[in-house]
Scaffold this active site. Structure first.
Site, mmCIF file in Angstrom:
data_model
loop_
_atom_site.group_PDB
_atom_site.id
_atom_site.type_symbol
_atom_site.label_atom_id
_atom_site.label_comp_id
_atom_site.label_asym_id
_atom_site.label_seq_id
_atom_site.Cartn_x
_atom_site.Cartn_y
_atom_site.Cartn_z
ATOM 1 N N SER A 140 -7.378 -9.679 23.906
ATOM 2 C CA SER A 140 -8.446 -8.738 23.556
ATOM 3 C C SER A 140 -8.221 -7.328 24.106
ATOM 4 C CB SER A 140 -9.776 -9.269 24.091
ATOM 5 O OG SER A 140 -10.782 -8.302 23.903
ATOM 6 N N LEU A 141 -8.609 -6.354 23.296
ATOM 7 C CA LEU A 141 -8.529 -4.941 23.706
ATOM 8 C C LEU A 141 -9.743 -4.541 24.546
ATOM 9 C CD1 LEU A 141 -7.579 -2.824 20.555
ATOM 10 C CD2 LEU A 141 -6.271 -3.044 22.668
ATOM 11 N N SER A 145 -17.420 -13.677 22.452
ATOM 12 C CA SER A 145 -16.692 -13.789 21.190
ATOM 13 C C SER A 145 -16.508 -15.257 20.850
ATOM 14 C CB SER A 145 -15.383 -13.002 21.260
ATOM 15 O OG SER A 145 -14.880 -12.838 19.949
ATOM 16 N N LYS A 163 -20.334 -17.199 19.880
ATOM 17 C CA LYS A 163 -21.302 -16.224 19.373
ATOM 18 C C LYS A 163 -22.634 -16.840 18.928
ATOM 19 C CE LYS A 163 -18.543 -12.313 17.901
ATOM 20 N NZ LYS A 163 -18.092 -11.503 16.762
ATOM 21 N N ASP A 185 -21.603 -5.886 16.048
ATOM 22 C CA ASP A 185 -20.532 -5.845 15.030
ATOM 23 C C ASP A 185 -20.988 -5.102 13.767
ATOM 24 O OD1 ASP A 185 -18.574 -7.317 16.448
ATOM 25 O OD2 ASP A 185 -19.555 -9.192 15.906
ATOM 26 N N ALA A 204 -18.318 -14.168 4.576
ATOM 27 C CA ALA A 204 -19.683 -14.338 5.081
ATOM 28 C C ALA A 204 -19.671 -15.175 6.346
ATOM 29 C CB ALA A 204 -20.537 -14.994 3.999
ATOM 30 N N GLY A 240 -18.686 -14.878 10.696
ATOM 31 C CA GLY A 240 -19.287 -14.125 11.797
ATOM 32 C C GLY A 240 -19.358 -12.637 11.490
ATOM 33 N N GLY A 300 -10.205 -1.886 10.300
ATOM 34 C CA GLY A 300 -11.224 -2.384 11.215
ATOM 35 C C GLY A 300 -11.223 -1.743 12.601
ATOM 36 N N GLN A 348 -18.306 -1.064 17.864
ATOM 37 C CA GLN A 348 -19.064 -2.209 18.392
ATOM 38 C C GLN A 348 -18.950 -2.204 19.912
ATOM 39 O OE1 GLN A 348 -17.842 -5.153 19.986
ATOM 40 N NE2 GLN A 348 -15.726 -4.473 19.844
HETATM 41 P P1 NAD Z 1 -14.972 -16.499 9.991
HETATM 42 O O1 NAD Z 1 -13.999 -17.619 9.994
HETATM 43 O O2 NAD Z 1 -16.298 -16.670 10.642
HETATM 44 O O3 NAD Z 1 -15.251 -16.091 8.446
HETATM 45 C C1 NAD Z 1 -14.216 -15.904 7.503
HETATM 46 C C2 NAD Z 1 -14.803 -15.649 6.117
HETATM 47 O O4 NAD Z 1 -13.732 -15.448 5.190
HETATM 48 C C3 NAD Z 1 -15.609 -16.810 5.553
HETATM 49 O O5 NAD Z 1 -16.644 -16.313 4.745
HETATM 50 C C4 NAD Z 1 -14.586 -17.567 4.699
HETATM 51 O O6 NAD Z 1 -15.196 -18.295 3.669
HETATM 52 C C5 NAD Z 1 -13.749 -16.424 4.155
HETATM 53 N N1 NAD Z 1 -12.370 -16.802 3.871
HETATM 54 C C6 NAD Z 1 -11.522 -17.455 4.704
HETATM 55 N N2 NAD Z 1 -10.309 -17.613 4.114
HETATM 56 C C7 NAD Z 1 -10.406 -17.049 2.884
HETATM 57 C C8 NAD Z 1 -9.499 -16.896 1.797
HETATM 58 N N3 NAD Z 1 -8.241 -17.367 1.856
HETATM 59 N N4 NAD Z 1 -9.939 -16.268 0.696
HETATM 60 C C9 NAD Z 1 -11.202 -15.789 0.614
HETATM 61 N N5 NAD Z 1 -12.097 -15.899 1.613
HETATM 62 C C10 NAD Z 1 -11.709 -16.528 2.728
HETATM 63 O O7 NAD Z 1 -14.207 -15.256 10.599
HETATM 64 P P2 NAD Z 1 -14.854 -13.927 11.269
HETATM 65 O O8 NAD Z 1 -15.106 -14.170 12.702
HETATM 66 O O9 NAD Z 1 -15.958 -13.443 10.391
HETATM 67 O O10 NAD Z 1 -13.611 -12.932 11.180
HETATM 68 C C11 NAD Z 1 -13.134 -12.452 9.937
HETATM 69 C C12 NAD Z 1 -12.168 -11.289 10.181
HETATM 70 O O11 NAD Z 1 -12.882 -10.217 10.765
HETATM 71 C C13 NAD Z 1 -11.027 -11.619 11.154
HETATM 72 O O12 NAD Z 1 -9.843 -11.070 10.636
HETATM 73 C C14 NAD Z 1 -11.428 -10.902 12.425
HETATM 74 O O13 NAD Z 1 -10.313 -10.500 13.181
HETATM 75 C C15 NAD Z 1 -12.136 -9.698 11.841
HETATM 76 N N6 NAD Z 1 -13.094 -9.065 12.773
HETATM 77 C C16 NAD Z 1 -12.948 -7.742 13.006
HETATM 78 C C17 NAD Z 1 -13.820 -7.098 13.865
HETATM 79 C C18 NAD Z 1 -13.651 -5.637 14.142
HETATM 80 O O14 NAD Z 1 -14.275 -5.138 15.095
HETATM 81 N N7 NAD Z 1 -12.890 -4.916 13.345
HETATM 82 C C19 NAD Z 1 -14.879 -7.813 14.472
HETATM 83 C C20 NAD Z 1 -15.008 -9.186 14.192
HETATM 84 C C21 NAD Z 1 -14.099 -9.801 13.327
#
Ligand code: NAD
Length: 290
Positions: free
Chosen positions: A22-23, A69, A73, A111, A136, A138, A260, A267
């Site tokens: 983590s950063l 995280s 969560k 977030d 949809a 986290g 992102g 955040q």
């Molecule tokens: P999660 O597993 O809770 O949700 C993933 C979502 O993507 C679900 O809705 C799932 O159905 C969908 N999905 C998964 N594989 C798929 C595919 N092959 N095709 C289409 N849809 C698909 O994950 P999360 O915690 O919501 O994280 C998602 C992304 O967000 C990660 O890459 C994470 O690193 C990134 N993230 C970025 C930040 C940021 O600050 N930039 C913060 C949180 C999460």
């Protein structure tokens, strides 16, 4: 560090697993040092099994706050005393405050506001807009709820038919029941509906993580006709900085492509404000880390 930490230093924690990549610890500690604030931020490898004890530890040690995280969560909610309205709606927490170390723990989610501020800083206005999004889980839920709270006119969520589909259904219900935004959910396998929706949207948000390892060679959009010069494309992934989706959108003339990193930064900045009451020096941190 030894110059900074003494008997008065207050601790902020991060509880998650895996977490060593983590950063956040660097981001917060650099910001404390820059502002001369007497806090230290440490990451702790904590999963669901250790979570209850870890939260008791926050109370017992007077830890002033914590980031949370995966996989904690949602699981942390029963151990907290209060939730912010957004955390209540999202059903997840990424920041906990322990005001004056007195043990009353309040859960917040930053977030969604982080993502909205990232768009704003890029000059993108969400109010009154039609937005299409994929994902949809986290991140997607937090973004969807905050986008609706911030005045998006229509939010069209597309998700594959996996375990997150039901979460998406609940999110749509919450948005339609609690905000002015009109939210819909469609199975992503209906590609014609997906393309039609983007053609009517000014912003497309991908919150799936497709484009990040191990799916770094994949993108949910591969048809150049979907990309228009007035479409903003936002991908929550920040490693790599330019996902296949963002590269495709940029090369085919999208108005703006946003990764992102801004969401990650803002955040953190909002969590920092909750912990310390001070504004994170975001330009300094962006320069240093991103
Ligand atoms: P999660 O597993 O809770 O949700 C993933 C979502 O993507 C679900 O809705 C799932 O159905 C969908 N999905 C998964 N594989 C798929 C595919 N092959 N095709 C289409 N849809 C698909 O994950 P999360 O915690 O919501 O994280 C998602 C992304 O967000 C990660 O890459 C994470 O690193 C990134 N993230 C970025 C930040 C940021 O600050 N930039 C913060 C949180 C999460």
């Amino acid at each position: 560090m030894t110059e900074r930490i003494d008997g008065h230093t207050l601790l902020i924690s991060l509880i998650a697993t895996p977490i060593r990549h983590s950063l956040s610890p660097t981001m917060h500690n650099e910001a404390f040092a820059k502002l001369g604030l007497d806090y230290a931020y440490m990451a702790f490898e904590v999963g669901n099994e250790e979570l209850k004890d870890a939260v008791q530890g926050i109370r017992a040690l007077g830890i002033r706050g914590s980031n949370v995280s995966m996989p904690n969560k949602q699981a942390i909610i029963p151990y907290l005393d209060e939730l912010s309205p957004a955390a209540e709606l999202v059903g997840a927490v990424n920041t906990v405050t322990n005001k004056e170390g007195k043990g009353h723990l309040v859960g917040h989610v930053t977030d969604g506001t982080g993502a909205m501020r990232a768009l704003k800083e890029e000059g993108v206005e969400v109010k009154g807009q039609i937005v299409t999004m994929t994902g949809a889980g986290g991140a997607g839920t937090a973004i969807a709820i905050q986008a609706a709270l911030d005045g998006v006119k229509e939010l069209r969520i597309f998700n594959i038919n996996d375990q997150h589909y039901q979460t998406a259904e609940e999110t749509v219900k919450k948005i339609n029941g609690n905000t002015e935004c009109v939210a819909t959910l469609t199975d992503l396998s209906d590609q014609a509906a997906f393309k039609q929706s983007i053609s009517e949207s000014s912003i497309y948000i991908d919150a799936t993580g497709v484009g990040m390892k191990p799916l770094q060679e994949e993108s949910l959009i591969n048809d150049p006709e979907v990309i228009r010069p007035d479409l903003v494309v936002f991908d929550v992934v920040y490693i790599p900085k330019e996902t296949k989706l963002l590269k495709f959108a940029r090369e085919h003339g999208a108005k703006k492509t946003i990764n992102g990193l801004g969401m990650m930064l803002y955040q953190g900045a909002e969590a920092f404000k909750h912990f310390t009451g001070e504004d994170m020096p975001v330009d300094y941190i962006r320069e240093l880390l991103f």
